[in-house]
Design an enzyme around this catalytic site. Structure first.
Site, PDB file in Angstrom:
ATOM      1  N   ARG A 107      14.079  16.106  -1.654  1.00  0.00           N
ATOM      2  CA  ARG A 107      15.337  16.376  -0.923  1.00  0.00           C
ATOM      3  C   ARG A 107      15.974  15.071  -0.466  1.00  0.00           C
ATOM      4  NH1 ARG A 107      13.893  16.859   4.942  1.00  0.00           N
ATOM      5  NH2 ARG A 107      11.628  16.911   5.013  1.00  0.00           N
ATOM      6  N   VAL A 138       1.991  10.454   1.947  1.00  0.00           N
ATOM      7  CA  VAL A 138       1.899   9.001   1.754  1.00  0.00           C
ATOM      8  C   VAL A 138       0.886   8.350   2.699  1.00  0.00           C
ATOM      9  CG1 VAL A 138       4.206   8.661   0.752  1.00  0.00           C
ATOM     10  CG2 VAL A 138       3.914   8.506   3.245  1.00  0.00           C
ATOM     11  N   ASN A 188      10.412   5.938  -0.751  1.00  0.00           N
ATOM     12  CA  ASN A 188      11.528   6.557  -0.019  1.00  0.00           C
ATOM     13  C   ASN A 188      11.067   7.426   1.159  1.00  0.00           C
ATOM     14  OD1 ASN A 188      14.333   7.962   0.154  1.00  0.00           O
ATOM     15  ND2 ASN A 188      12.899   9.634  -0.256  1.00  0.00           N
ATOM     16  N   TYR A 214      10.745   3.633  14.785  1.00  0.00           N
ATOM     17  CA  TYR A 214      11.403   3.645  13.467  1.00  0.00           C
ATOM     18  C   TYR A 214      11.862   2.225  13.088  1.00  0.00           C
ATOM     19  CZ  TYR A 214      14.716   5.339   9.878  1.00  0.00           C
ATOM     20  OH  TYR A 214      15.412   5.577   8.707  1.00  0.00           O
ATOM     21  N   LYS A 217      10.615   0.028   9.880  1.00  0.00           N
ATOM     22  CA  LYS A 217      11.541  -0.388   8.824  1.00  0.00           C
ATOM     23  C   LYS A 217      11.624  -1.909   8.741  1.00  0.00           C
ATOM     24  CE  LYS A 217      12.733   3.722   7.344  1.00  0.00           C
ATOM     25  NZ  LYS A 217      12.442   4.171   5.981  1.00  0.00           N
TER      26      LYS A 217
HETATM   27  P1  NDP Z   1      14.930  13.578   4.721  1.00  0.00           P
HETATM   28  O1  NDP Z   1      14.373  13.931   6.045  1.00  0.00           O
HETATM   29  O2  NDP Z   1      16.040  14.374   4.146  1.00  0.00           O
HETATM   30  O3  NDP Z   1      13.763  13.478   3.632  1.00  0.00           O
HETATM   31  C1  NDP Z   1      12.588  12.798   3.921  1.00  0.00           C
HETATM   32  C2  NDP Z   1      11.694  12.845   2.720  1.00  0.00           C
HETATM   33  O4  NDP Z   1      10.476  12.176   3.044  1.00  0.00           O
HETATM   34  C3  NDP Z   1      11.332  14.270   2.326  1.00  0.00           C
HETATM   35  O5  NDP Z   1      11.367  14.382   0.928  1.00  0.00           O
HETATM   36  C4  NDP Z   1       9.900  14.429   2.849  1.00  0.00           C
HETATM   37  O6  NDP Z   1       9.081  15.250   2.029  1.00  0.00           O
HETATM   38  C5  NDP Z   1       9.388  13.015   2.692  1.00  0.00           C
HETATM   39  N1  NDP Z   1       8.231  12.771   3.550  1.00  0.00           N
HETATM   40  C6  NDP Z   1       8.184  12.763   4.914  1.00  0.00           C
HETATM   41  N2  NDP Z   1       6.934  12.497   5.329  1.00  0.00           N
HETATM   42  C7  NDP Z   1       6.173  12.347   4.217  1.00  0.00           C
HETATM   43  C8  NDP Z   1       4.815  12.058   3.984  1.00  0.00           C
HETATM   44  N3  NDP Z   1       3.949  11.873   4.996  1.00  0.00           N
HETATM   45  N4  NDP Z   1       4.368  11.985   2.700  1.00  0.00           N
HETATM   46  C9  NDP Z   1       5.199  12.186   1.672  1.00  0.00           C
HETATM   47  N5  NDP Z   1       6.520  12.462   1.819  1.00  0.00           N
HETATM   48  C10 NDP Z   1       6.990  12.541   3.084  1.00  0.00           C
HETATM   49  O7  NDP Z   1      15.362  12.051   4.892  1.00  0.00           O
HETATM   50  P2  NDP Z   1      16.377  11.118   4.094  1.00  0.00           P
HETATM   51  O8  NDP Z   1      16.567  11.556   2.714  1.00  0.00           O
HETATM   52  O9  NDP Z   1      17.521  10.886   4.981  1.00  0.00           O
HETATM   53  O10 NDP Z   1      15.504   9.770   4.142  1.00  0.00           O
HETATM   54  C11 NDP Z   1      14.934   9.159   3.007  1.00  0.00           C
HETATM   55  C12 NDP Z   1      14.612   7.716   3.402  1.00  0.00           C
HETATM   56  O11 NDP Z   1      15.823   7.041   3.738  1.00  0.00           O
HETATM   57  C13 NDP Z   1      13.699   7.601   4.614  1.00  0.00           C
HETATM   58  O12 NDP Z   1      12.790   6.552   4.423  1.00  0.00           O
HETATM   59  C14 NDP Z   1      14.664   7.274   5.734  1.00  0.00           C
HETATM   60  O13 NDP Z   1      14.042   6.580   6.778  1.00  0.00           O
HETATM   61  C15 NDP Z   1      15.668   6.418   5.000  1.00  0.00           C
HETATM   62  N6  NDP Z   1      16.959   6.291   5.651  1.00  0.00           N
HETATM   63  C16 NDP Z   1      17.741   7.391   5.910  1.00  0.00           C
HETATM   64  C17 NDP Z   1      18.949   7.234   6.545  1.00  0.00           C
HETATM   65  C18 NDP Z   1      19.846   8.386   6.850  1.00  0.00           C
HETATM   66  O14 NDP Z   1      20.877   8.168   7.528  1.00  0.00           O
HETATM   67  N7  NDP Z   1      19.564   9.599   6.388  1.00  0.00           N
HETATM   68  C19 NDP Z   1      19.432   5.901   6.953  1.00  0.00           C
HETATM   69  C20 NDP Z   1      18.535   4.824   6.630  1.00  0.00           C
HETATM   70  C21 NDP Z   1      17.355   5.032   6.005  1.00  0.00           C
HETATM   71  P3  NDP Z   1       9.003  16.858   2.232  1.00  0.00           P
HETATM   72  O15 NDP Z   1      10.402  17.357   1.948  1.00  0.00           O
HETATM   73  O16 NDP Z   1       8.015  17.294   1.226  1.00  0.00           O
HETATM   74  O17 NDP Z   1       8.616  17.043   3.671  1.00  0.00           O
END
Ligand code: NDP
Length: 244
Positions: free
Chosen positions: A12, A61, A87, A152, A156
């Protein structure tokens, strides 16, 4: 033979958009996910419409041992890994005075230690072939800090340091390692914010809006593909001008 990209947290948000961007370019896709309640079958079907092969691997992870197995599973199916995108990430926002030790540890464990766990288990396959690309998803918060996000921001900022060290260690093996620092992106992570908070953040962005995950995915594709031949150890901001 198609190239292969492995994306953590790829079911996602930004991770999913990255998977589709690479699929459009003809890469075979390995999606790691943690919770199995997503419509993975639909994602698989849509990705395979680009005539690529897919592999979905469940795994947290933070589970180092599981990543040894995942590395083997991917090699068994595809024989190589060209690109790794770290990611997966979480937030547990609160001010330091209210932040528990557990809130701090769990965010650092997923975001920073998770990036290490996956990299450590996957990079040997790139090193053997003397080529590869790694893109780590950091955040603009890791560059400038933010009240309420000490855990956080620390995780990062740690990713940025890890990226530079990996870039130096593996340059001789032709593995280019970079991170990106997204600003305010429209995903589940930011959906939880109230409209007034979103509006106030948008007002601090010169481009005056959130980005869509697909806009971030294009940058990840460039850094992770062979179009990138001379950028390594860099952190590229994609934030609508927020932190210039
Ligand atoms: P989402 O919350 O939409 O998605 C997070 C994803 O990380 C999901 O696919 C989730 O998997 C996965 N995840 C969480 N914990 C684990 C774990 N322990 N092991 C494996 N997978 C895990 O977040 P975003 O798409 O927004 O974020 C993606 C990345 O971008 C992150 O690193 C976030 O910090 C970074 N980011 C996001 C920003 C934003 O504004 N949205 C800004 C800057 C950085 P599952 O669905 O299976 O739980």
């Amino acid at each position: 033979m198609n190239k292969v990209v492995l994306i953590t947290g790829g079911s996602r948000g930004i991770g999913k958009a990255i998977a589709f961007e690479f699929a459009r370019k003809g890469y075979n896709i390995v999606i790691n996910y943690m919770a199995a309640d997503k419509d993975l079958e639909l994602i698989k079907k849509e990705l395979e419409e680009y005539n690529v092969e897919t592999l979905f691997v469940q795994g947290d992870v933070t589970d180092f041992k599981r990543w040894e197995e995942i590395g083997k599973e991917v090699i068994e199916k595809f024989g190589k890994i060209d690109v790794l995108v770290n990611n997966a990430g979480i937030t547990k926002d609160t001010l330091i005075l209210r932040m528990s030790e557990k809130d701090f540890e769990s965010v650092v464990d997923v975001n920073l230690k998770g990036t290490f766990n996956v990299t450590k288990n996957i990079i040997p396959y790139m090193s053997k072939r003397r080529c590869g690309r790694i893109v780590n998803i950091a955040s603009i918060i890791g560059v400038v800090g933010n009240a309420g996000q000490a855990n956080y921001a620390a995780s990062k900022a740690g990713i940025i340091g890890l990226t530079k060290s990996c870039a130096r260690e593996f340059a001789a093996r032709n593995i280019l390692v970079n991170s990106i620092a997204p600003g305010f992106i429209n995903t589940n992570m930011t959906e939880v914010l109230s409209d007034s908070v979103k509006e106030s953040i948008n007002n601090q962005i010169p481009l005056k809006r959130q980005a869509e995950p697909s806009e971030v995915a294009k940058l990840v594709y460039f850094l992770g593909s062979e179009e990138n031949t001379y950028i390594t150890g860099e952190t590229v901001k994609i934030d609508g001008g927020m932190a210039m």
